[in-house]
Design a protein around this motif. Structure first.
Motif, PDB file in Angstrom:
ATOM      1  N   ASP A 118       7.057   7.148   2.159  1.00 30.27           N
ATOM      2  CA  ASP A 118       5.665   7.055   1.710  1.00 30.27           C
ATOM      3  C   ASP A 118       5.450   5.754   0.932  1.00 30.27           C
ATOM      4  O   ASP A 118       5.803   5.659  -0.249  1.00 30.27           O
ATOM      5  CB  ASP A 118       5.327   8.265   0.825  1.00 30.27           C
ATOM      6  CG  ASP A 118       3.838   8.326   0.503  1.00 30.27           C
ATOM      7  OD1 ASP A 118       3.140   7.294   0.648  1.00 30.27           O
ATOM      8  OD2 ASP A 118       3.382   9.412   0.093  1.00 30.27           O
ATOM      9  N   VAL A 119       4.859   4.792   1.593  1.00 28.97           N
ATOM     10  CA  VAL A 119       4.688   3.476   0.973  1.00 28.97           C
ATOM     11  C   VAL A 119       3.870   3.565  -0.306  1.00 28.97           C
ATOM     12  O   VAL A 119       4.090   2.806  -1.257  1.00 28.97           O
ATOM     13  CB  VAL A 119       4.056   2.468   1.969  1.00 28.97           C
ATOM     14  CG1 VAL A 119       2.626   2.853   2.343  1.00 28.97           C
ATOM     15  CG2 VAL A 119       4.091   1.055   1.411  1.00 28.97           C
ATOM     16  N   ASN A 120       2.931   4.518  -0.380  1.00 33.66           N
ATOM     17  CA  ASN A 120       2.087   4.579  -1.578  1.00 33.66           C
ATOM     18  C   ASN A 120       2.856   5.023  -2.813  1.00 33.66           C
ATOM     19  O   ASN A 120       2.523   4.619  -3.934  1.00 33.66           O
ATOM     20  CB  ASN A 120       0.874   5.476  -1.322  1.00 33.66           C
ATOM     21  CG  ASN A 120      -0.083   4.797  -0.347  1.00 33.66           C
ATOM     22  OD1 ASN A 120      -0.306   3.589  -0.454  1.00 33.66           O
ATOM     23  ND2 ASN A 120      -0.595   5.544   0.611  1.00 33.66           N
ATOM     24  N   THR A 155      10.944  -6.934  -0.773  1.00 33.03           N
ATOM     25  CA  THR A 155      10.113  -6.794   0.427  1.00 33.03           C
ATOM     26  C   THR A 155       9.376  -8.093   0.726  1.00 33.03           C
ATOM     27  O   THR A 155       8.828  -8.256   1.816  1.00 33.03           O
ATOM     28  CB  THR A 155       9.080  -5.651   0.272  1.00 33.03           C
ATOM     29  OG1 THR A 155       8.347  -5.542   1.490  1.00 33.03           O
ATOM     30  CG2 THR A 155       8.099  -5.900  -0.868  1.00 33.03           C
ATOM     31  N   TYR A 200      10.730   6.279  -0.908  1.00 31.42           N
ATOM     32  CA  TYR A 200       9.869   5.110  -0.726  1.00 31.42           C
ATOM     33  C   TYR A 200       9.693   4.782   0.757  1.00 31.42           C
ATOM     34  O   TYR A 200       8.620   4.365   1.197  1.00 31.42           O
ATOM     35  CB  TYR A 200      10.443   3.900  -1.474  1.00 31.42           C
ATOM     36  CG  TYR A 200      10.427   4.048  -2.987  1.00 31.42           C
ATOM     37  CD1 TYR A 200       9.528   4.922  -3.615  1.00 31.42           C
ATOM     38  CD2 TYR A 200      11.285   3.316  -3.795  1.00 31.42           C
ATOM     39  CE1 TYR A 200       9.506   5.049  -4.999  1.00 31.42           C
ATOM     40  CE2 TYR A 200      11.270   3.426  -5.173  1.00 31.42           C
ATOM     41  CZ  TYR A 200      10.383   4.300  -5.775  1.00 31.42           C
ATOM     42  OH  TYR A 200      10.360   4.424  -7.141  1.00 31.42           O
ATOM     43  N   SER A 201      10.761   4.977   1.520  1.00 31.34           N
ATOM     44  CA  SER A 201      10.681   4.705   2.951  1.00 31.34           C
ATOM     45  C   SER A 201       9.735   5.695   3.636  1.00 31.34           C
ATOM     46  O   SER A 201       9.067   5.356   4.620  1.00 31.34           O
ATOM     47  CB  SER A 201      12.086   4.772   3.548  1.00 31.34           C
ATOM     48  OG  SER A 201      12.044   4.638   4.933  1.00 31.34           O
ATOM     49  N   PHE A 255       5.963   4.201  -3.346  1.00 33.37           N
ATOM     50  CA  PHE A 255       6.622   2.947  -3.743  1.00 33.37           C
ATOM     51  C   PHE A 255       5.649   2.021  -4.469  1.00 33.37           C
ATOM     52  O   PHE A 255       5.947   1.530  -5.564  1.00 33.37           O
ATOM     53  CB  PHE A 255       7.227   2.246  -2.520  1.00 33.37           C
ATOM     54  CG  PHE A 255       7.517   0.786  -2.761  1.00 33.37           C
ATOM     55  CD1 PHE A 255       8.298   0.380  -3.841  1.00 33.37           C
ATOM     56  CD2 PHE A 255       6.999  -0.201  -1.923  1.00 33.37           C
ATOM     57  CE1 PHE A 255       8.559  -0.970  -4.088  1.00 33.37           C
ATOM     58  CE2 PHE A 255       7.243  -1.547  -2.162  1.00 33.37           C
ATOM     59  CZ  PHE A 255       8.018  -1.933  -3.250  1.00 33.37           C
ATOM     60  N   ASP A 305       5.337  -4.368   1.652  1.00 30.22           N
ATOM     61  CA  ASP A 305       5.334  -3.079   2.364  1.00 30.22           C
ATOM     62  C   ASP A 305       6.641  -2.338   2.066  1.00 30.22           C
ATOM     63  O   ASP A 305       7.368  -2.702   1.152  1.00 30.22           O
ATOM     64  CB  ASP A 305       5.131  -3.321   3.859  1.00 30.22           C
ATOM     65  CG  ASP A 305       6.175  -4.293   4.425  1.00 30.22           C
ATOM     66  OD1 ASP A 305       7.207  -4.547   3.749  1.00 30.22           O
ATOM     67  OD2 ASP A 305       5.959  -4.809   5.537  1.00 30.22           O
ATOM     68  N   LYS A 306       6.941  -1.318   2.845  1.00 33.27           N
ATOM     69  CA  LYS A 306       8.156  -0.529   2.603  1.00 33.27           C
ATOM     70  C   LYS A 306       9.280  -0.880   3.574  1.00 33.27           C
ATOM     71  O   LYS A 306      10.315  -0.192   3.609  1.00 33.27           O
ATOM     72  CB  LYS A 306       7.828   0.961   2.689  1.00 33.27           C
ATOM     73  CG  LYS A 306       7.471   1.427   4.098  1.00 33.27           C
ATOM     74  CD  LYS A 306       7.202   2.906   4.144  1.00 33.27           C
ATOM     75  CE  LYS A 306       6.937   3.377   5.564  1.00 33.27           C
ATOM     76  NZ  LYS A 306       8.124   3.317   6.433  1.00 33.27           N
ATOM     77  N   TYR A 339      12.828  -0.916   2.326  1.00 31.35           N
ATOM     78  CA  TYR A 339      13.538   0.374   2.202  1.00 31.35           C
ATOM     79  C   TYR A 339      13.921   0.932   3.571  1.00 31.35           C
ATOM     80  O   TYR A 339      14.989   1.540   3.721  1.00 31.35           O
ATOM     81  CB  TYR A 339      12.675   1.387   1.426  1.00 31.35           C
ATOM     82  CG  TYR A 339      12.432   0.956   0.004  1.00 31.35           C
ATOM     83  CD1 TYR A 339      13.459   1.006  -0.940  1.00 31.35           C
ATOM     84  CD2 TYR A 339      11.205   0.460  -0.385  1.00 31.35           C
ATOM     85  CE1 TYR A 339      13.249   0.587  -2.246  1.00 31.35           C
ATOM     86  CE2 TYR A 339      10.984   0.036  -1.685  1.00 31.35           C
ATOM     87  CZ  TYR A 339      12.004   0.104  -2.612  1.00 31.35           C
ATOM     88  OH  TYR A 339      11.801  -0.326  -3.897  1.00 31.35           O
ATOM     89  N   ASP A 340      13.057   0.729   4.569  1.00 29.95           N
ATOM     90  CA  ASP A 340      13.419   1.144   5.931  1.00 29.95           C
ATOM     91  C   ASP A 340      14.723   0.447   6.336  1.00 29.95           C
ATOM     92  O   ASP A 340      15.623   1.063   6.914  1.00 29.95           O
ATOM     93  CB  ASP A 340      12.323   0.757   6.942  1.00 29.95           C
ATOM     94  CG  ASP A 340      10.994   1.444   6.666  1.00 29.95           C
ATOM     95  OD1 ASP A 340      10.988   2.453   5.950  1.00 29.95           O
ATOM     96  OD2 ASP A 340       9.967   0.945   7.178  1.00 29.95           O
TER      97      ASP A 340
END
Ligand code: HEM
Length: 251
Positions: free
Chosen positions: A208-210, A127, A205-206, A212, A172-173, A176-177
């Motif tokens: 919920d960033v928390n 990321t 993970y995509s 991840f 950030d996520k 994964y997005d």
């Protein structure tokens, strides 16, 4: 490769010492050694009577980089020692590569006792940061569907840098997005969606960033606690790029 022992910081000395910085997975790819050298110098200047290993400094630098870019901070247990050797072949054989398929990645991470979920979390380090075109635009390494603007020349053998996701300075996520949109940059990134187990973790993970950020922090603690190989000669290096001059290890 052999635990968190600062081995990667050792420079080659032509004719007498082969380090691992020039092992193909690291060569011109691992960067920023001057930052660690500066941090070590600051510690020496500020606290001349306290020896802090280069391995500890590297582990703290990784944690602080993650936190500064928006990731979750975590506690780094200190007390690592520095290796008096590095491992060129170990780096070559044990580090994952951008053209590794999923089976290969799982094997390499499980060799170090990481679960598949920890592996997918650690891959989320992509990321942030960049890869050189010579690595990432090579047809074996790149995800052919990725549409991020390629910063590479026509020959694609240059050292221009290609960002690893759309927000390379934010932890950030988005990585994964991007995988879920088939926009992972490297082949090794995109294969994480090619299997139901890993794809489900990518989606977690995509969504919920928390989740991840918490998993990543925990996996980094685990990686930072990998011990040096049994019997390794250890010391607290005076200068991170070379072993101490004494022929006898001080620890
Ligand atoms: C399957 C696993 C992995 C593969 C195949 C892989 C491969 C790569 C490659 C090829 C690059 C670009 C290097 C270049 O410039 O040529 C890169 C960059 C990077 N990797 Fe990985 N990596 C993996 C896992 C990890 C893990 C576990 C972490 C850390 C926890 C990590 C952190 C990074 C970072 C931060 C960059 C950007 C470096 C920069 O901007 O200077 N990677 N990775």
């Amino acid at each position: 490769k052999q635990g968190c022992d600062g081995g990667i910081l050792l420079d080659d000395i032509p004719g007498s010492f082969q380090g691992e910085q020039t092992s193909p997975p690291n060569d011109n790819s691992a960067r920023g050694f001057e930052v660690i050298a500066q941090a070590k110098q600051s510690v020496v200047d500020t606290c001349p009577n306290i020896s802090v290993s280069c391995a500890d400094i590297l582990a703290i630098a990784a944690r602080d980089s993650v936190a500064k870019l928006g990731g979750q901070t975590y506690s780094v247990a200190l007390g690592r020692s520095d290796a008096r050797t590095a491992n060129f072949t170990g780096a070559l054989l044990q580090l994952p590569g951008p053209s590794d398929n999923l089976t290969e990645q799982i094997r390499k991470f499980s060799d170090k006792n990481f679960t598949i979920r920890e592996m997918v979390a650690l891959a989320g380090a992509h990321t942030v940061g960049f890869a050189r075109c010579v690595t990432v635009c090579n047809s074996n390494n790149v995800n052919p569907a990725a549409q991020l603007q390629c910063n590479c020349s026509a020959t694609q053998t240059d050292s221009n840098l290609q960002q690893l996701d759309a927000t390379p300075a934010v932890f950030d996520k988005v990585y994964y997005d991007a995988l879920n949109s088939n926009q992972g940059i490297m082949f090794s990134d995109q294969v994480l969606t090619g299997n139901t187990t890993t794809a489900a973790i990518v989606t977690t993970y995509s969504n919920d960033v928390n989740v991840f950020l918490g998993d990543f922090a925990a996996a980094m603690i685990k990686m930072g606690n990998l011990p040096p190989s049994a019997g390794a000669q250890l010391e607290i290096r005076d200068v991170c790029s070379r072993v101490n001059p004494s022929s006898v290890a001080s620890m």
